[in-house]
Enzyme design. Sequence first.
Site, PDB file in Angstrom:
ATOM      1  N   THR A  13     -10.470  -3.629  -5.962  1.00 15.98           N
ATOM      2  CA  THR A  13     -10.346  -3.231  -4.862  1.00 15.98           C
ATOM      3  C   THR A  13      -8.999  -3.157  -4.093  1.00 15.98           C
ATOM      4  O   THR A  13      -8.134  -2.314  -3.787  1.00 15.98           O
ATOM      5  CB  THR A  13     -11.461  -3.744  -4.103  1.00 15.98           C
ATOM      6  OG1 THR A  13     -12.583  -3.652  -4.550  1.00 15.98           O
ATOM      7  CG2 THR A  13     -11.447  -2.944  -2.446  1.00 15.98           C
ATOM      8  N   VAL A  14      -8.621  -4.531  -4.279  1.00  9.48           N
ATOM      9  CA  VAL A  14      -7.180  -4.845  -3.452  1.00  9.48           C
ATOM     10  C   VAL A  14      -5.925  -4.507  -4.317  1.00  9.48           C
ATOM     11  O   VAL A  14      -4.943  -3.929  -3.810  1.00  9.48           O
ATOM     12  CB  VAL A  14      -7.181  -6.433  -3.237  1.00  9.48           C
ATOM     13  CG1 VAL A  14      -5.928  -6.928  -2.621  1.00  9.48           C
ATOM     14  CG2 VAL A  14      -8.341  -6.911  -2.386  1.00  9.48           C
ATOM     15  N   GLY A 133      -7.658 -10.778   5.415  1.00 12.64           N
ATOM     16  CA  GLY A 133      -7.180  -9.231   4.957  1.00 12.64           C
ATOM     17  C   GLY A 133      -5.910  -8.828   5.629  1.00 12.64           C
ATOM     18  O   GLY A 133      -4.628  -9.346   5.205  1.00 12.64           O
ATOM     19  N   ILE A 135      -4.826  -8.964   8.622  1.00 14.35           N
ATOM     20  CA  ILE A 135      -4.042  -9.255   9.764  1.00 14.35           C
ATOM     21  C   ILE A 135      -2.879 -10.239   9.496  1.00 14.35           C
ATOM     22  O   ILE A 135      -3.003 -10.968   8.445  1.00 14.35           O
ATOM     23  CB  ILE A 135      -5.203 -10.172  10.615  1.00 14.35           C
ATOM     24  CG1 ILE A 135      -6.514  -9.313  10.679  1.00 14.35           C
ATOM     25  CG2 ILE A 135      -4.660 -10.558  11.960  1.00 14.35           C
ATOM     26  CD1 ILE A 135      -7.645 -10.317  11.077  1.00 14.35           C
ATOM     27  N   ASP A 200     -16.035 -19.238   1.458  1.00 20.58           N
ATOM     28  CA  ASP A 200     -14.985 -18.562   1.879  1.00 20.58           C
ATOM     29  C   ASP A 200     -14.139 -18.721   3.102  1.00 20.58           C
ATOM     30  O   ASP A 200     -12.928 -18.828   2.985  1.00 20.58           O
ATOM     31  CB  ASP A 200     -15.344 -17.177   1.753  1.00 20.58           C
ATOM     32  CG  ASP A 200     -14.221 -15.899   1.810  1.00 20.58           C
ATOM     33  OD1 ASP A 200     -13.196 -15.729   1.119  1.00 20.58           O
ATOM     34  OD2 ASP A 200     -14.150 -15.282   2.896  1.00 20.58           O
ATOM     35  N   LYS A 204     -10.192 -20.435   3.603  1.00 19.52           N
ATOM     36  CA  LYS A 204      -9.216 -19.869   4.449  1.00 19.52           C
ATOM     37  C   LYS A 204      -8.870 -20.948   5.557  1.00 19.52           C
ATOM     38  O   LYS A 204      -7.630 -21.075   5.992  1.00 19.52           O
ATOM     39  CB  LYS A 204      -9.717 -18.655   5.362  1.00 19.52           C
ATOM     40  CG  LYS A 204     -10.023 -17.450   4.086  1.00 19.52           C
ATOM     41  CD  LYS A 204     -10.874 -16.264   4.803  1.00 19.52           C
ATOM     42  CE  LYS A 204     -10.879 -15.217   3.627  1.00 19.52           C
ATOM     43  NZ  LYS A 204     -11.946 -14.401   3.945  1.00 19.52           N
ATOM     44  N   GLY A 301     -11.035  -5.322   2.510  1.00 21.34           N
ATOM     45  CA  GLY A 301     -11.114  -4.025   2.410  1.00 21.34           C
ATOM     46  C   GLY A 301      -9.773  -3.567   1.682  1.00 21.34           C
ATOM     47  O   GLY A 301      -8.662  -4.189   1.638  1.00 21.34           O
TER      48      GLY A 301
HETATM   49  N1  HSE Z   1     -15.483 -11.771   1.116  1.00 22.86           N
HETATM   50  C1  HSE Z   1     -14.439 -11.528   2.161  1.00 22.86           C
HETATM   51  C2  HSE Z   1     -14.964 -11.152   3.579  1.00 22.86           C
HETATM   52  C3  HSE Z   1     -13.097 -10.930   1.807  1.00 22.86           C
HETATM   53  O1  HSE Z   1     -15.924 -10.744   3.467  1.00 22.86           O
HETATM   54  O2  HSE Z   1     -14.366 -11.439   4.280  1.00 22.86           O
HETATM   55  C4  HSE Z   1     -11.877 -11.177   2.323  1.00 22.86           C
HETATM   56  O3  HSE Z   1     -11.460 -12.441   2.084  1.00 22.86           O
END
Ligand code: HSE
Length: 435
Positions: A13-14, A133, A135, A200, A204, A301
């Site tokens: 995707t990325v 993402g 930002i 996740d 971050k 995304g």
């Molecule tokens: N799985 C992460 C989310 C993707 O849903 O925000 C971006 O890091």
Amino acid sequence: MREIRVGLIGFGTVGSGTAEVLHLQAQRLAAKTGAAIRLVRVADLRLAALPPHLAGVELTRDADRVLIADDIDIVVELIGGIEPAKSFILKAIAHGKHVVTANKALISQHGREIFEAAARKNVEVGFEASVGGGIPVIKALKEGLVANRIDAILGIMNGTANYILNNMTDHGMAFDEVLKDAQAKGFAEADPTYDVEGIDTAHKLVILMTMAYGSHVRLSDVSIEGISQIDPIDIEFAREFGYRIKLLAISKNHGDSVEARVHATMVPEKHMLANIGGAFNGIQFVGDMVGDVLLYGLGAGKMPTGSAVVADIVDIARNIVNSAVNRVPALSWLPEKFQEVAITPMERIRGPYYFRITAQDKPGVLSKISGILGNHGISIESVIQKSREKKGTVPIVIRTYEAEESAVRKALAEIDALEVCAARTVKIRIMDNEG
Ligand code: HSE
């Protein structure tokens, strides 16, 4: 015009978004960089062919054709996970390549090793896409907010969890149903437990704390709880009380220690973070000079994350063109200025709480529960008991005044051990005035 040559590993995707952004914005990027940024090669094990707009870009299954090839200046790692991503990045650095990655799991757990290796070879490692993402949160912290002591970080940093909570709140949808939808839309992690269990978000938070405080924060420093225990009934009670439930990353700087926690939180519905909808992210910094800053946008995304990856590529390209590699320290602070900061133990953190106790509807139950809370110095602000469910249990919802986590844990262990309690109590922290 000088050419900056990019090799990409991982065309998911990325990866495909990054290639598309480079293609669509080629002229704009050249005009802003003073160099032509050219995607030379893509390494991917599963791909049969590249899309037609990437005519002239070579596709290979051999990672070394990107990692160590003489005709590559910047290696973009977008395969995710720890291995082989870590070995790939270290190999590229050892061969003098600059690196761009979106890999939050890797940077949060092995960043120190990677940045030290990069410093030895005087190459850059960009990781803007690892948090928030599209930002520009890393750049904001590193450059725009450089003049501030960061007093707090509060954020919704996982779009999947936010999307799930939002759909449960607004459309009364069930947890599993919304998760499937998020996976189909391509923003959930390969292992969605990372999204819903807060891991996740913790990755971050570790990255942001490391940069904010100039200290190598570890994943094990973060107290992590997810959202899988949240039931639609909690969302309904939250609404009655004027809150929305959000999965928040929280770090407050107390000077002698810093908090590091990820958990579901009842956020007052007027607070900006309560109104971050869908798969969006919202990250709030409190700086001692600037005050509150809120960054909002798509945290996942294809094209938004591609935009962040390309921002790092351009930063490096500009520095190459201007002979200014590593003009800005990767983690904001000079590496020799890093120091240890103490983490505030979770048990010491204080705040108001919401409890949903599942108990049999019998005389004396409420007094037993309130007795236990009282014994642990926890003061009740309000109690709601809804009517009896079919199986003879009732949800008893209690809001407390400010209490210490250690007292709450002890009290709930005693309450849950009562014979009249039929299920584990759900505990959700309530955001106070300071968050
Ligand atoms: N799985 C992460 C989310 C993707 O849903 O925000 C971006 O890091």
